[in-house]
Design a protein around this motif. Structure first.
Motif, PDB file in Angstrom:
ATOM      1  N   PHE A 202       0.829  -1.178   0.148  1.00  0.00           N
ATOM      2  CA  PHE A 202       0.032  -0.057  -0.201  1.00  0.00           C
ATOM      3  C   PHE A 202       0.964   1.191   0.044  1.00  0.00           C
ATOM      4  O   PHE A 202       0.486   2.015  -0.775  1.00  0.00           O
ATOM      5  CB  PHE A 202      -1.157  -0.177   1.337  1.00  0.00           C
TER       6      PHE A 202
ATOM      7  N   PHE B 102       2.672   1.528  -3.236  1.00  0.00           N
ATOM      8  CA  PHE B 102       1.720   1.878  -4.666  1.00  0.00           C
ATOM      9  C   PHE B 102       0.778   2.749  -4.344  1.00  0.00           C
ATOM     10  O   PHE B 102       0.276   3.248  -5.679  1.00  0.00           O
ATOM     11  CB  PHE B 102       0.822   0.322  -4.783  1.00  0.00           C
TER      12      PHE B 102
ATOM     13  N   VAL C   4      -2.233   6.423  -7.538  1.00  0.00           N
ATOM     14  CA  VAL C   4      -3.652   6.948  -7.589  1.00  0.00           C
ATOM     15  C   VAL C   4      -3.527   8.472  -7.503  1.00  0.00           C
ATOM     16  O   VAL C   4      -4.809   8.889  -7.951  1.00  0.00           O
ATOM     17  CB  VAL C   4      -4.671   6.202  -6.653  1.00  0.00           C
TER      18      VAL C   4
ATOM     19  N   TYR D 150       4.421   2.114  -9.761  1.00  0.00           N
ATOM     20  CA  TYR D 150       3.545   1.715 -10.902  1.00  0.00           C
ATOM     21  C   TYR D 150       4.645   0.696 -11.553  1.00  0.00           C
ATOM     22  O   TYR D 150       4.189  -0.411 -12.006  1.00  0.00           O
ATOM     23  CB  TYR D 150       3.506   2.996 -12.153  1.00  0.00           C
TER      24      TYR D 150
ATOM     25  N   ILE E 267       5.010  -2.703  -9.618  1.00  0.00           N
ATOM     26  CA  ILE E 267       3.840  -3.573  -9.869  1.00  0.00           C
ATOM     27  C   ILE E 267       4.061  -4.321 -10.927  1.00  0.00           C
ATOM     28  O   ILE E 267       3.906  -5.753 -11.093  1.00  0.00           O
ATOM     29  CB  ILE E 267       2.433  -2.810  -9.941  1.00  0.00           C
ATOM     30  N   ILE E 268       4.400  -3.714 -12.164  1.00  0.00           N
ATOM     31  CA  ILE E 268       4.813  -4.391 -13.412  1.00  0.00           C
ATOM     32  C   ILE E 268       5.919  -5.619 -13.305  1.00  0.00           C
ATOM     33  O   ILE E 268       5.780  -6.620 -13.703  1.00  0.00           O
ATOM     34  CB  ILE E 268       5.024  -3.498 -14.696  1.00  0.00           C
TER      35      ILE E 268
ATOM     36  N   ALA F 246       4.733  -8.419 -11.239  1.00  0.00           N
ATOM     37  CA  ALA F 246       4.109  -9.316 -12.108  1.00  0.00           C
ATOM     38  C   ALA F 246       4.914 -10.208 -12.943  1.00  0.00           C
ATOM     39  O   ALA F 246       4.804 -11.465 -12.714  1.00  0.00           O
ATOM     40  CB  ALA F 246       3.106  -8.832 -13.161  1.00  0.00           C
TER      41      ALA F 246
ATOM     42  N   THR G 143      10.531  -7.799 -18.992  1.00  0.00           N
ATOM     43  CA  THR G 143       9.566  -6.822 -18.348  1.00  0.00           C
ATOM     44  C   THR G 143      10.207  -5.569 -17.971  1.00  0.00           C
ATOM     45  O   THR G 143       9.845  -4.380 -18.353  1.00  0.00           O
ATOM     46  CB  THR G 143       9.259  -7.551 -16.973  1.00  0.00           C
TER      47      THR G 143
ATOM     48  N   PHE H 100      10.255  -3.530 -21.078  1.00  0.00           N
ATOM     49  CA  PHE H 100       8.874  -3.178 -21.338  1.00  0.00           C
ATOM     50  C   PHE H 100       9.082  -1.521 -20.450  1.00  0.00           C
ATOM     51  O   PHE H 100       8.364  -0.518 -20.951  1.00  0.00           O
ATOM     52  CB  PHE H 100       7.739  -3.976 -21.084  1.00  0.00           C
TER      53      PHE H 100
ATOM     54  N   LEU I 179       8.500   2.212 -21.977  1.00  0.00           N
ATOM     55  CA  LEU I 179       7.211   2.962 -21.548  1.00  0.00           C
ATOM     56  C   LEU I 179       7.630   4.118 -20.605  1.00  0.00           C
ATOM     57  O   LEU I 179       7.370   5.479 -20.943  1.00  0.00           O
ATOM     58  CB  LEU I 179       6.529   1.983 -20.375  1.00  0.00           C
TER      59      LEU I 179
ATOM     60  N   PHE J 288      -8.386   1.780  -3.520  1.00  0.00           N
ATOM     61  CA  PHE J 288      -7.274   1.313  -3.772  1.00  0.00           C
ATOM     62  C   PHE J 288      -6.902   0.160  -2.502  1.00  0.00           C
ATOM     63  O   PHE J 288      -6.762  -0.927  -2.424  1.00  0.00           O
ATOM     64  CB  PHE J 288      -6.027   2.279  -3.866  1.00  0.00           C
ATOM     65  N   LEU J 289      -7.222   0.705  -1.433  1.00  0.00           N
ATOM     66  CA  LEU J 289      -7.148   0.019  -0.194  1.00  0.00           C
ATOM     67  C   LEU J 289      -8.067  -1.165  -0.119  1.00  0.00           C
ATOM     68  O   LEU J 289      -7.969  -2.117   0.005  1.00  0.00           O
ATOM     69  CB  LEU J 289      -7.488   0.870   1.156  1.00  0.00           C
TER      70      LEU J 289
ATOM     71  N   GLN K 237      -7.027  -3.543  -3.696  1.00  0.00           N
ATOM     72  CA  GLN K 237      -5.556  -3.547  -4.160  1.00  0.00           C
ATOM     73  C   GLN K 237      -5.349  -4.532  -5.173  1.00  0.00           C
ATOM     74  O   GLN K 237      -5.117  -4.370  -5.934  1.00  0.00           O
ATOM     75  CB  GLN K 237      -4.817  -3.610  -2.887  1.00  0.00           C
TER      76      GLN K 237
ATOM     77  N   VAL L  82      -3.861  -4.114  -8.700  1.00  0.00           N
ATOM     78  CA  VAL L  82      -2.967  -4.492  -9.225  1.00  0.00           C
ATOM     79  C   VAL L  82      -3.007  -5.332 -10.435  1.00  0.00           C
ATOM     80  O   VAL L  82      -2.132  -5.373 -11.466  1.00  0.00           O
ATOM     81  CB  VAL L  82      -1.995  -5.202  -8.038  1.00  0.00           C
TER      82      VAL L  82
ATOM     83  N   ILE M 190      -3.046  -3.147 -13.603  1.00  0.00           N
ATOM     84  CA  ILE M 190      -1.899  -2.725 -14.261  1.00  0.00           C
ATOM     85  C   ILE M 190      -1.186  -3.784 -14.627  1.00  0.00           C
ATOM     86  O   ILE M 190      -0.580  -3.636 -15.800  1.00  0.00           O
ATOM     87  CB  ILE M 190      -1.210  -1.849 -13.002  1.00  0.00           C
ATOM     88  N   ALA M 191      -0.855  -4.582 -13.959  1.00  0.00           N
ATOM     89  CA  ALA M 191      -0.078  -5.934 -14.288  1.00  0.00           C
ATOM     90  C   ALA M 191      -0.486  -6.404 -15.641  1.00  0.00           C
ATOM     91  O   ALA M 191       0.328  -6.558 -16.797  1.00  0.00           O
ATOM     92  CB  ALA M 191       0.212  -7.026 -13.542  1.00  0.00           C
TER      93      ALA M 191
ATOM     94  N   ALA N 293      -0.174  -4.210 -18.774  1.00  0.00           N
ATOM     95  CA  ALA N 293       1.119  -3.860 -19.017  1.00  0.00           C
ATOM     96  C   ALA N 293       2.001  -5.041 -19.619  1.00  0.00           C
ATOM     97  O   ALA N 293       2.724  -5.039 -20.725  1.00  0.00           O
ATOM     98  CB  ALA N 293       1.938  -3.265 -17.904  1.00  0.00           C
ATOM     99  N   VAL N 294       1.669  -6.195 -18.953  1.00  0.00           N
ATOM    100  CA  VAL N 294       2.741  -7.477 -19.270  1.00  0.00           C
ATOM    101  C   VAL N 294       1.888  -8.130 -20.349  1.00  0.00           C
ATOM    102  O   VAL N 294       0.871  -8.700 -20.144  1.00  0.00           O
ATOM    103  CB  VAL N 294       2.842  -8.406 -18.280  1.00  0.00           C
TER     104      VAL N 294
END
Lengths: 295, 276
Positions: A112, A115, A119, A176, A179-180, A183, A218, A221, A225, B258-259, B262, B266, B269-270, B273-274
């Motif tokens: 939290f 990330f 927002v 941001y 996170i990518i 993943a 990744t 990428f 970006l 978001f809380l 979450q 996530v 976004i993932a 993107a991927v």
């Protein structure tokens, strides 16, 4: 990723269906995206100033070459790119690895924290950073003074103003990218690490020999970006530093805005826009060549 | 081995805790400052805990920017954009994922080719089209229309529809359902989680968008929230407490969301993107 072909029966029965599904998107895409890409290229060869008579030529482009402000904007943008993107991606990679670690307690809470900035809108955080880095009243200078380091005139000196923009961008975008990357990390099989651990590889060796190579697509990428994003940097220099002091934090983005939407010189602004596109293409191609082999 | 792991865990937390606090600090100060008058924010001992001036700051902000009006504009624009964009990209993504048709590769290639082109390149012709040709300046459509060409969304929904079994769709065809009904009532409900994640990201992107609304909205009453706040930041007359109220109101709903969601954030976004 394979597309299973639709059986002939249904294809014969409804040959128009896929086109109808795509049509609304396609119309918007062609009108507001594909055509503008062509149009702004053509516009970059046109003198669009009021009362201008020259119909078609290289006037905008030759002006660009000799334009001192453009050179400043280009230099500033490339400087931010060269400093901010590597710092941010190293931090994001470290964070992703840390957040993925089984040793970490209260993982949700940490996620939290890192990330949450993503927002926050660019206008909102630009305002906050402008306030925090205020020379006379900002929290940052109060903190520095308390530590005996003395205040810094953040927004009125070229170097510090640039530092504030880089800090702000790093704060906003690291999570941001993390996170990518997270993943990507989760796509690496546990077994590879277990095998390496049995062979006696230290965590440090595992990171360099397994994590980094497997994370490369990744990471690539994220690099591409981030480059495209940074080349279009606008809000932070516009709102945190007003492109100043002088033109010390003017970017290609703020210069394009000024030429296009303050002076309404569309042709010249288009030439600037295409410079951004060309830089993005060159950097992406170089990245792909250097780091994109294999996988 | 056990001791070594414990030492590693200790150092990991020692490094991450201060960094996490540093990341949370700007958000915390934004919330705190929104409840204090400017004199407190600029005092020798700035506040670190909430005060009682939120309502007063809000009134100042409302007087300066007609804040409630811009809030309403932002809600309408972001909602309109999210719904339309979800519809268009899921229809397109569905066609690219579930049909074989002449020209499919060409069209998809065309969309793919523009993915890495910076938006700066399109911004001037878009402005000419919207402001001069369509005369839409200062309307909701001026903000929404051009941003609907959302290439990432098409990719994302195409990926999502790959997970829908073709047998399910063919079974419905045998039962005599038409293609639109199959999409709307069978395929779309299956990808609902992906749609939800996409919706959040689309709404957030539209909510926080600054440059494009700044260009096509020129009258105060048509401003979105970021544009209205942006005009304040450059001025000296307006109180920082008021600006912090605005930024907090723009941010808090998403922090809460978001809380709560979450995982969905996530995943969105993932997932967007991927690509593999």
């Amino acid at each position: 990723m394979t597309t299973v072909p639709t059986p002939h029966r249904s294809r014969r029965r409804v040959p128009t269906a896929p086109y109808l599904f795509i049509l609304p998107y396609l119309l918007i895409f062609l009108a507001f995206w594909a055509w503008p890409i062509v149009s702004s290229f053509l516009m970059s060869f046109r003198d669009s100033r009021l009362g201008a008579t020259a119909p078609f030529g290289l006037a905008n482009w030759s002006r660009l070459v000799g334009d001192e402000f453009f050179r400043t904007a280009l230099r500033n943008t490339l400087l931010i790119l060269a400093l901010q993107v590597p710092i941010m991606l190293m931090l994001a990679t470290a964070l992703a690895v840390a957040l993925n670690s089984r040793l970490l307690k209260l993982r949700g809470l940490f996620r939290f924290a890192f990330f949450a900035p993503l927002v926050v809108g660019t206008v909102a955080y630009s305002a906050v950073f402008r306030l925090l880095f205020n020379t006379d009243f900002g929290m940052v200078n109060r903190g520095l003074t308390a530590l005996g380091l003395g205040p810094v005139d953040w927004l009125n000196q070229p170097g510090p103003a640039m530092a504030v923009i880089i800090l702000a961008m790093t704060w906003r975008w690291t999570g941001y990218n993390a996170i990518i990357l997270l993943a990507g990390l989760q796509g690496i099989s546990e077994e590879v690490y277990e095998a390496a651990a049995i062979d006696g590889a230290t965590p440090w060796q595992q990171f360099w020999k397994i994590t980094l190579p497997l994370l490369r697509p990744t990471l690539l990428f994220c690099v591409v970006l981030s480059i495209i994003g940074t080349l279009q940097l606008f809000t932070e220099p516009a709102l945190i530093t007003n492109s100043g002091p002088g033109n010390a934090t003017m970017t290609l983005g703020t210069y394009l805005y000024q030429q296009g939407f303050r002076s309404f010189n569309f042709g010249y602004a288009s030439a600037i826009a295409y410079t951004v596109a060309a830089l993005a293409a060159i950097f992406s191609a170089v990245q792909l060549r250097l780091f994109g082999r294999e996988s | 081995m056990q001791a070594q792991r414990r030492a590693a865990a200790f150092w990991l937390h020692l490094a991450l805790i201060p960094l996490a606090l540093l990341f949370l600090a700007p958000l915390w100060l934004m919330l705190v400052f929104s409840t204090h008058p400017e004199t407190a924010i600029f005092s020798p001992n700035p506040p670190l805990w909430f005060g009682g001036a939120f309502a007063e700051n809000f009134r100042g902000l409302q007087a300066d920017t007609n804040f409630l009006r811009t809030l309403g504009n932002s809600v309408v624009i972001s909602t309109l954009y999210t719904l339309l964009s979800m519809l268009l990209t899921s229809m397109g993504g569905y066609a690219f994922s579930k049909y074989a048709f002449p020209g499919k590769n060409l069209l998809f290639g065309l969309i793919l080719a523009t993915l890495t082109i910076p938006t700066f390149v399109t911004i001037i012709p878009q402005f000419i089209l919207v402001a001069r040709d369509l005369k839409l300046s200062n309307t909701y459509w001026a903000v929404v229309l051009p941003t609907l060409a959302n290439t990432i969304g098409i990719f994302y929904m195409r990926q999502a529809f790959q997970t829908v079994p073709n047998d399910l769709l063919n079974a419905a065809r045998i039962d005599g359902a038409n293609e639109w009904r199959i999409f709307w009532q069978i395929a779309l409900p299956v990808v609902r989680p992906a749609l939800a994640a996409l919706a959040i990201l689309l709404f957030l992107a539209s909510w926080n968008d600054y440059l494009w609304p700044l260009i096509v909205l020129t009258q105060k009453d048509s401003y979105t929230m970021p544009v209205a706040l942006g005009t304040l930041v450059g001025l000296t007359r307006v109180s920082w407490g008021g600006i912090m109220v605005g930024t907090a109101i723009a941010t808090i709903p998403f922090l809460a969301l978001f809380l709560a969601l979450q995982r969905l954030f996530v995943a969105g976004i993932a997932g967007g993107a991927v690509k593999d």
